[in-house]
Write a protein that holds these residues in place. Sequence first.
Motif, mmCIF file in Angstrom:
data_model
loop_
_atom_site.group_PDB
_atom_site.id
_atom_site.type_symbol
_atom_site.label_atom_id
_atom_site.label_comp_id
_atom_site.label_asym_id
_atom_site.label_seq_id
_atom_site.Cartn_x
_atom_site.Cartn_y
_atom_site.Cartn_z
ATOM 1 N N GLN A 470 0.828 -1.204 0.000
ATOM 2 C CA GLN A 470 0.000 0.000 0.000
ATOM 3 C C GLN A 470 0.865 1.258 0.000
ATOM 4 O OE1 GLN A 470 -3.340 -0.022 -0.348
ATOM 5 N NE2 GLN A 470 -3.096 -2.232 -0.576
ATOM 6 N N SER A 471 1.969 1.197 0.752
ATOM 7 C CA SER A 471 2.882 2.342 0.773
ATOM 8 C C SER A 471 3.524 2.561 -0.590
ATOM 9 C CB SER A 471 3.969 2.124 1.834
ATOM 10 O OG SER A 471 3.404 2.021 3.120
ATOM 11 N N LYS A 472 3.847 1.457 -1.281
ATOM 12 C CA LYS A 472 4.421 1.583 -2.622
ATOM 13 C C LYS A 472 3.441 2.281 -3.562
ATOM 14 C CE LYS A 472 8.408 -0.758 -2.445
ATOM 15 N NZ LYS A 472 9.718 -0.213 -2.869
ATOM 16 N N VAL A 473 2.184 1.879 -3.506
ATOM 17 C CA VAL A 473 1.173 2.492 -4.376
ATOM 18 C C VAL A 473 1.042 3.981 -4.059
ATOM 19 C CG1 VAL A 473 -1.266 2.519 -5.013
ATOM 20 C CG2 VAL A 473 -0.095 0.342 -4.658
ATOM 21 N N ALA A 474 0.950 4.303 -2.761
ATOM 22 C CA ALA A 474 0.778 5.703 -2.376
ATOM 23 C C ALA A 474 1.984 6.544 -2.766
ATOM 24 C CB ALA A 474 0.542 5.796 -0.867
ATOM 25 N N SER A 475 3.182 6.015 -2.512
ATOM 26 C CA SER A 475 4.398 6.771 -2.837
ATOM 27 C C SER A 475 4.519 7.007 -4.339
ATOM 28 C CB SER A 475 5.639 6.034 -2.322
ATOM 29 O OG SER A 475 5.610 5.921 -0.922
ATOM 30 N N LEU A 476 4.190 5.989 -5.121
ATOM 31 C CA LEU A 476 4.292 6.124 -6.570
ATOM 32 C C LEU A 476 3.237 7.097 -7.099
ATOM 33 C CD1 LEU A 476 5.889 5.307 -8.970
ATOM 34 C CD2 LEU A 476 4.575 3.209 -9.138
ATOM 35 N N CYS A 477 2.034 7.020 -6.561
ATOM 36 C CA CYS A 477 0.998 7.994 -6.953
ATOM 37 C C CYS A 477 1.465 9.413 -6.661
ATOM 38 C CB CYS A 477 -0.300 7.706 -6.202
ATOM 39 S SG CYS A 477 -1.247 6.305 -6.847
ATOM 40 N N ASP A 478 2.068 9.591 -5.493
ATOM 41 C CA ASP A 478 2.561 10.910 -5.119
ATOM 42 C C ASP A 478 3.651 11.379 -6.075
ATOM 43 O OD1 ASP A 478 2.331 13.029 -3.075
ATOM 44 O OD2 ASP A 478 4.423 12.546 -2.693
ATOM 45 N N SER A 479 4.507 10.452 -6.515
ATOM 46 C CA SER A 479 5.584 10.817 -7.439
ATOM 47 C C SER A 479 5.038 11.203 -8.809
ATOM 48 C CB SER A 479 6.571 9.653 -7.586
ATOM 49 O OG SER A 479 7.172 9.329 -6.349
ATOM 50 N N PHE A 485 5.561 16.575 -14.399
ATOM 51 C CA PHE A 485 4.709 15.815 -15.318
ATOM 52 C C PHE A 485 3.519 16.633 -15.827
ATOM 53 C CE2 PHE A 485 6.530 12.323 -12.639
ATOM 54 C CZ PHE A 485 7.321 11.772 -13.628
ATOM 55 N N ARG A 486 3.505 17.945 -15.520
ATOM 56 C CA ARG A 486 2.371 18.760 -15.933
ATOM 57 C C ARG A 486 2.199 18.782 -17.453
ATOM 58 N NH1 ARG A 486 1.644 18.007 -11.489
ATOM 59 N NH2 ARG A 486 1.271 19.457 -9.795
ATOM 60 N N ASP A 487 3.313 18.722 -18.169
ATOM 61 C CA ASP A 487 3.226 18.742 -19.631
ATOM 62 C C ASP A 487 3.000 17.360 -20.215
ATOM 63 O OD1 ASP A 487 3.725 21.455 -19.549
ATOM 64 O OD2 ASP A 487 5.903 21.202 -19.719
ATOM 65 N N VAL A 488 2.988 16.334 -19.351
ATOM 66 C CA VAL A 488 2.887 14.949 -19.821
ATOM 67 C C VAL A 488 1.511 14.364 -19.537
ATOM 68 C CG1 VAL A 488 3.962 12.662 -19.733
ATOM 69 C CG2 VAL A 488 5.356 14.705 -19.389
ATOM 70 N N ILE A 489 0.949 14.685 -18.385
ATOM 71 C CA ILE A 489 -0.392 14.187 -18.043
ATOM 72 C C ILE A 489 -1.273 15.381 -17.693
ATOM 73 C CG2 ILE A 489 0.466 11.978 -17.199
ATOM 74 C CD1 ILE A 489 0.103 13.022 -14.355
ATOM 75 N N PRO A 490 -2.582 15.274 -17.892
ATOM 76 C CA PRO A 490 -3.476 16.387 -17.549
ATOM 77 C C PRO A 490 -3.558 16.564 -16.040
ATOM 78 C CG PRO A 490 -4.730 14.461 -18.256
ATOM 79 C CD PRO A 490 -3.298 14.139 -18.517
ATOM 80 N N LEU A 491 -3.935 17.751 -15.640
ATOM 81 C CA LEU A 491 -4.055 18.043 -14.219
ATOM 82 C C LEU A 491 -5.077 17.136 -13.537
ATOM 83 C CD1 LEU A 491 -3.891 21.937 -14.025
ATOM 84 C CD2 LEU A 491 -2.388 20.331 -12.875
ATOM 85 N N SER A 492 -6.114 16.761 -14.261
ATOM 86 C CA SER A 492 -7.131 15.884 -13.670
ATOM 87 C C SER A 492 -6.534 14.551 -13.268
ATOM 88 C CB SER A 492 -8.284 15.679 -14.654
ATOM 89 O OG SER A 492 -7.809 15.144 -15.883
ATOM 90 N N SER A 493 -5.621 14.016 -14.092
ATOM 91 C CA SER A 493 -4.960 12.755 -13.747
ATOM 92 C C SER A 493 -4.027 12.946 -12.562
ATOM 93 C CB SER A 493 -4.171 12.231 -14.951
ATOM 94 O OG SER A 493 -5.030 11.956 -16.039
ATOM 95 N N ALA A 494 -3.324 14.064 -12.550
ATOM 96 C CA ALA A 494 -2.439 14.348 -11.412
ATOM 97 C C ALA A 494 -3.247 14.444 -10.128
ATOM 98 C CB ALA A 494 -1.678 15.650 -11.651
ATOM 99 N N GLU A 496 -6.088 12.903 -9.473
ATOM 100 C CA GLU A 496 -6.501 11.545 -9.103
ATOM 101 C C GLU A 496 -5.375 10.807 -8.401
ATOM 102 O OE1 GLU A 496 -7.825 9.711 -12.665
ATOM 103 O OE2 GLU A 496 -9.647 10.934 -12.837
ATOM 104 N N TYR A 497 -4.148 10.948 -8.912
ATOM 105 C CA TYR A 497 -2.996 10.333 -8.244
ATOM 106 C C TYR A 497 -2.855 10.869 -6.817
ATOM 107 C CZ TYR A 497 -1.163 8.258 -12.587
ATOM 108 O OH TYR A 497 -0.978 7.503 -13.721
ATOM 109 N N ALA A 498 -2.930 12.174 -6.674
ATOM 110 C CA ALA A 498 -2.755 12.789 -5.355
ATOM 111 C C ALA A 498 -3.845 12.334 -4.391
ATOM 112 C CB ALA A 498 -2.756 14.313 -5.483
ATOM 113 N N GLN A 499 -5.078 12.274 -4.872
ATOM 114 C CA GLN A 499 -6.185 11.843 -4.010
ATOM 115 C C GLN A 499 -6.036 10.389 -3.591
ATOM 116 O OE1 GLN A 499 -9.374 12.934 -6.702
ATOM 117 N NE2 GLN A 499 -9.833 14.820 -5.578
ATOM 118 N N GLU A 500 -5.587 9.549 -4.514
ATOM 119 C CA GLU A 500 -5.377 8.142 -4.176
ATOM 120 C C GLU A 500 -4.290 7.995 -3.121
ATOM 121 O OE1 GLU A 500 -4.320 3.824 -6.295
ATOM 122 O OE2 GLU A 500 -4.545 5.636 -7.517
ATOM 123 N N ALA A 501 -3.208 8.755 -3.267
ATOM 124 C CA ALA A 501 -2.128 8.696 -2.284
ATOM 125 C C ALA A 501 -2.629 9.097 -0.905
ATOM 126 C CB ALA A 501 -0.975 9.594 -2.713
#
Length: 968
Positions: A470-479, A485-494, A496-501
């Motif tokens: 679970q820590s691996k998933v959270a840490s990777l989502c946070d990364s 990565f703003r120019d690579v993924i949309p802010l909405s995806s970023a 979602e990653y932050a919320q999951e973490a």
Amino acid sequence: MADPLSITLAAITLGTALKDLTELALKLHESFKKHAHNMRAAESLAADTFEIMQDIEKFYIERGDVLDNLPDVRDVVARLSRDMQSVYDQCLPILQLGNSPERGLRRTLFKIEQWRSRKVESDIRNLREQANKCYRRFTRCAQLGTAVAMGELKCAVSEGFSSMNRQLSALQVSDENILAFMGSTRAVLSTLPPDVMLSEDLVFKLYIHGHVRKLDHILQNLASKQSYSVEEPDDFHTQALAFRAFLWFKTSEATEYARAGGNPIQDGAWALDNLSVDLRQLEMYSESLILSTWSVDLYKTLAKSHRDVYAPHLALAFFNLALSSYETYDFAQAMAMTTESLSLLKTCAPTFEMEYLTARVLSGSAHFRHAIGEHSSASLQDAEDSVAMFERLGANQMALIGPQQGENYATFALQMTEGDRAVYRYANALDMQRGFLYDIERYQEALYAGSKALRLYRVLGQHYKHINIQSKVASLCDSLCDDVFRDVIPLSSALEYAQEAVQIWEDVQGPTAIEEESILDSLARQTKILVEMGRPSDALTVFQKLSRRVRTVATNQRMYIHKLQDLASSLFSTQHYAEAATASRTIVEIYRQSVDSLPTSQRFLIDILLDHVNHCNYANHISEALSCSDEALAIARQKCLKDATFTEEYSVRCLGWTAYLSTEAVYPLQAMNQIQGALNNWPAIQRHLLGCDSNMLYLIFRKALAFLRLGRLSLAAATIAEGYDLAESTTSTVNLQEETYYGDLLHASALVHRCGGKQNDALTAIKAATPIFESCDRDHRFSGHTLSDVQADMSYDTEALRAAEEAVQSTEHCASSSSPLVNHFYKTSQYSLCLRLFHNNDFTRARQLILEVRAFYEWHAHSRNAWFINLARALRAEGILECASNRHAEGAAARTRLNELQQRLRATLPGIAEQVDVDLNYERKYPAWKRILEKYPLTCSHWVEEEAITGQGYTIQLLPTPPTAHSA
């Protein structure tokens, strides 16, 4: 071994050095937040940081005998030194921006352009993060020296003395056994406080520690006798190398098989290697290192006669020794053992087991290279080779089996089937590859590797409900929601990653200190993303959630207050001023509640208060801003006798805010008195504060405006003359005549000249101010409308109209701002354009503008009293405009509203009422205003005004002409 007192003194001394070092790192960051001309201060702080680092190294050399008994503390000091050397090195290219060969205004523009670049902002942010990481790493390891009686025990200290409900006797451990396990004396135990009970975990680790020491002693005796006998390989070693996760002592047979004392050498080597793995999982790293070292030694002996048979086992033992060395901060040893392991593996048959082990060792090699400071490209090659090998073995296509029934370990060591473990290690290799790709700024590839790793971690997490995964998933989502990565993924995806973490960290039961930091970091990142998405309300909600955790955080609270400040600043920089003020208000409250637990720092408190003052100013919370600036000024002055260098610098900064806000809140006399006190002490301040002339120039400019507000033109003129003298006579290396505050002084000079009827001098001053404002991106916002007014006074009607229209156009973006202060710049320009249109007989457009201006000040003047002057001016212009266009009813209504306003102000705010009268009298005397009334003579009685009031000292002295270099 050194005595416990020496060990404790060493730890205390190191802690003091750390405090100094941390303060310098924070000061270094704060310096970067200032204007470009303060780069010299940052350079000085960088040099101080380097000097402190050298002091720590010198201390280590002098007290090595003591520090050798605290290897964890010793090694972290060495690591901290390397990190701070890196901090110093990173400072240099940034600071060298100030050494441009350009001179004068071009040099100023060059520095501004460089300091605004995204690269420099990124370097500064990374610099601060690195300093914070140094702080965290050291403080965690420094805690190991807190238990004097058990200084030799490393990982168990933090939980060594805990009050438990069970008595020690319930654990069936006698005092004699404790003495044997500790290898200590009753005298040491007698130093423990009465009624102290040892935790079960500590007793267990003491028991293991005692047996490891005994085993080490036995093996040393055997080795000293050179009695190793040559053995034929047994069935276990002649078969293909089989991997297992851990050796679990569940049966008496397994326990007997694991005993190394009386078994043959190869059984002992195998058992020691496996026991070292188990001890590493228990976080008993020093004990694991001892057993790993003996396992390697025994396998080396065996390999002398049967190299092909034992090479795979020796390679595995080397790798386990490398892992234990890394955990004890011996990174060089870890790298050396890894190299030995890879060298042996190249000689082994390429079976599945050998390639699997090679993939694992390559991952370790990548990690260790990074730890010893090699460039990320070198680590990346090992990581990519590891990933490729895992994929060649099919780890990317393996179906997960999951745990056997009843074998789902939730909090202890993660036990997997070997196939699932291969998938887990493949995911780790991908995650490591992502990190190294990130370091060399190959963000698209880093995102691809990270996404693959995240998918695997999520699938593993469905089968193994374990905190590690679970820590691996959270840490990777946070990364993956990082800024890069703003120019690579949309802010909405970023998001979602932050919320999951955040969700994962909150779901983890009983978070450790590291997990608590992860929660805070994830909440901060989620807040920042919401700000970038333009959702300030949602961002503030998450910010408040973060702030509640920061209020109760046990360690590093100051660091997280800095993080809160960064988030408040991001709200401010994206023009969400009300939310920024709410956020900074929360920060002030947290600091006040936590001041006893934070290191004493009046500087820090003043910075927090001044940040809040700035946010409140833009949110139009003038009363709150003035209260906080007064508090900050009082704190600085209280410390004046103790540290003149520090407090006088802050006094000048705080006084600048207080002077400005006092004038805005219509207390100009108070502002003048405070400024004059500083000017009287200026020679003493100069001795302590080199390069502070710019701030003093600002105070002089503010004092001149306060005199102008009160109608005392001669005093205002004399004050401006003081400013000119300061700018021309200063010994500062900074050319004050290129500074923004010199432009402010010129602007104030133009206003005073205009009020005194010296239009030619006013025009010269405002033209001299314009290029200075343009170089600081403050052009028409401050000078456009004044230029138009002065040109209108001089009957340059075409030029005046053009200047007013340009001023409105250049400030039009301010109209949509959420800050009334920013919108005020637009309304000021609109008012000047209204008067120009009025004179040109464009009543329709002029009326549209004046109604908009008047409505704005009617709504906001109650929050900023100085704007009652603007409101009165707008009401009079509106009424005269209406009557001039034969709309006498509307003109009479405007006159009534102005009379009511003045009566109300005389009753409630007599000070502002007088200033309204003074300003209206200034306007009556302006030639531009007189020309309007001459062109459109009023036939009604609504606007028959009295003559200008007298007795205010309106006689103006001749002002010195500004230097011609600025009169473009």
